[in-house]
Design a protein around this motif. Structure first.
Motif, mmCIF file in Angstrom:
data_model
loop_
_atom_site.group_PDB
_atom_site.id
_atom_site.type_symbol
_atom_site.label_atom_id
_atom_site.label_comp_id
_atom_site.label_asym_id
_atom_site.label_seq_id
_atom_site.Cartn_x
_atom_site.Cartn_y
_atom_site.Cartn_z
ATOM 1 N N GLY A 46 0.788 -1.227 0.000
ATOM 2 C CA GLY A 46 0.000 0.000 0.000
ATOM 3 C C GLY A 46 0.818 1.274 0.000
ATOM 4 O O GLY A 46 0.261 2.367 0.147
ATOM 5 N N ASP A 47 2.123 1.174 -0.177
ATOM 6 C CA ASP A 47 2.996 2.348 -0.162
ATOM 7 C C ASP A 47 3.260 2.797 -1.601
ATOM 8 O O ASP A 47 4.281 2.443 -2.202
ATOM 9 N N THR A 48 2.346 3.580 -2.154
ATOM 10 C CA THR A 48 2.455 3.981 -3.559
ATOM 11 C C THR A 48 3.622 4.939 -3.802
ATOM 12 O O THR A 48 4.222 4.906 -4.875
ATOM 13 N N THR A 49 3.951 5.755 -2.833
ATOM 14 C CA THR A 49 5.065 6.690 -2.996
ATOM 15 C C THR A 49 6.379 5.938 -3.151
ATOM 16 O O THR A 49 7.163 6.218 -4.059
ATOM 17 N N ALA A 50 6.619 4.985 -2.267
ATOM 18 C CA ALA A 50 7.850 4.190 -2.356
ATOM 19 C C ALA A 50 7.862 3.329 -3.616
ATOM 20 O O ALA A 50 8.906 3.159 -4.247
ATOM 21 N N ALA A 51 6.700 2.822 -4.005
ATOM 22 C CA ALA A 51 6.618 2.005 -5.219
ATOM 23 C C ALA A 51 6.992 2.836 -6.438
ATOM 24 O O ALA A 51 7.760 2.377 -7.297
ATOM 25 N N ALA A 52 6.481 4.038 -6.533
ATOM 26 C CA ALA A 52 6.801 4.911 -7.666
ATOM 27 C C ALA A 52 8.281 5.260 -7.676
ATOM 28 O O ALA A 52 8.916 5.273 -8.741
ATOM 29 N N ARG A 53 8.832 5.513 -6.506
ATOM 30 C CA ARG A 53 10.258 5.838 -6.414
ATOM 31 C C ARG A 53 11.114 4.674 -6.914
ATOM 32 O O ARG A 53 12.049 4.854 -7.690
ATOM 33 N N GLU A 54 10.773 3.454 -6.488
ATOM 34 C CA GLU A 54 11.523 2.269 -6.925
ATOM 35 C C GLU A 54 11.384 2.064 -8.434
ATOM 36 O O GLU A 54 12.362 1.728 -9.113
ATOM 37 N N ALA A 55 10.189 2.261 -8.970
ATOM 38 C CA ALA A 55 9.967 2.098 -10.408
ATOM 39 C C ALA A 55 10.788 3.111 -11.201
ATOM 40 O O ALA A 55 11.398 2.773 -12.224
ATOM 41 N N GLU A 56 10.820 4.341 -10.734
ATOM 42 C CA GLU A 56 11.596 5.369 -11.419
ATOM 43 C C GLU A 56 13.084 5.068 -11.358
ATOM 44 O O GLU A 56 13.814 5.276 -12.333
ATOM 45 N N GLN A 57 13.559 4.540 -10.238
ATOM 46 C CA GLN A 57 14.968 4.172 -10.136
ATOM 47 C C GLN A 57 15.292 2.981 -11.033
ATOM 48 O O GLN A 57 16.385 2.901 -11.598
ATOM 49 N N ALA A 58 14.343 2.073 -11.178
ATOM 50 C CA ALA A 58 14.538 0.940 -12.096
ATOM 51 C C ALA A 58 14.682 1.448 -13.519
ATOM 52 O O ALA A 58 15.557 0.985 -14.268
ATOM 53 N N LEU A 59 13.843 2.405 -13.907
ATOM 54 C CA LEU A 59 13.928 2.981 -15.249
ATOM 55 C C LEU A 59 15.261 3.693 -15.473
ATOM 56 O O LEU A 59 15.809 3.658 -16.575
ATOM 57 N N ALA A 60 15.770 4.314 -14.438
ATOM 58 C CA ALA A 60 17.055 4.997 -14.552
ATOM 59 C C ALA A 60 18.199 3.997 -14.729
ATOM 60 O O ALA A 60 19.228 4.333 -15.319
#
Length: 90
Positions: free
Chosen positions: A24-38
């Motif tokens: 349920g932690d959407t903020t952390a999930a988005a951060r991890e996804a963006e770092q994966a893309l980087a």
């Protein structure tokens, strides 16, 4: 410390994004996804990160991922773009 396997690290970040979404932690999930893309532009990483961004409610970022996939020549990439867009429509 340098990452010797950037692709593997990006895949782990995508898995962590999914785990964060499940918690349920959407903020952390988005951060991890963006770092994966980087860390990687491989289709597997990009599509999973795009799906995670869509599920986390980051519509502009997920749409940008879908657009990038749709611009690629490979049929698989274009199909992945449709998957991300489908997730955005939910």
């Amino acid at each position: 410390m340098a990452v010797k396997n950037a692709g593997g690290a990006a895949l782990k970040r995508v898995a962590l994004a999914d785990a964060r979404l499940a918690a349920g932690d959407t903020t952390a999930a988005a951060r991890e996804a963006e770092q994966a893309l980087a860390g990687s532009r491989a289709d597997g990483v990009v599509v999973m990160a795009g799906l995670a961004l869509a599920r986390a409610g980051r519509m502009p970022a997920a749409s940008k991922v879908a657009d990038g996939l749709a611009e690629r020549l490979e049929a698989d990439s274009q199909a992945y773009a449709r998957l991300v867009r489908a997730e955005l429509s939910l």
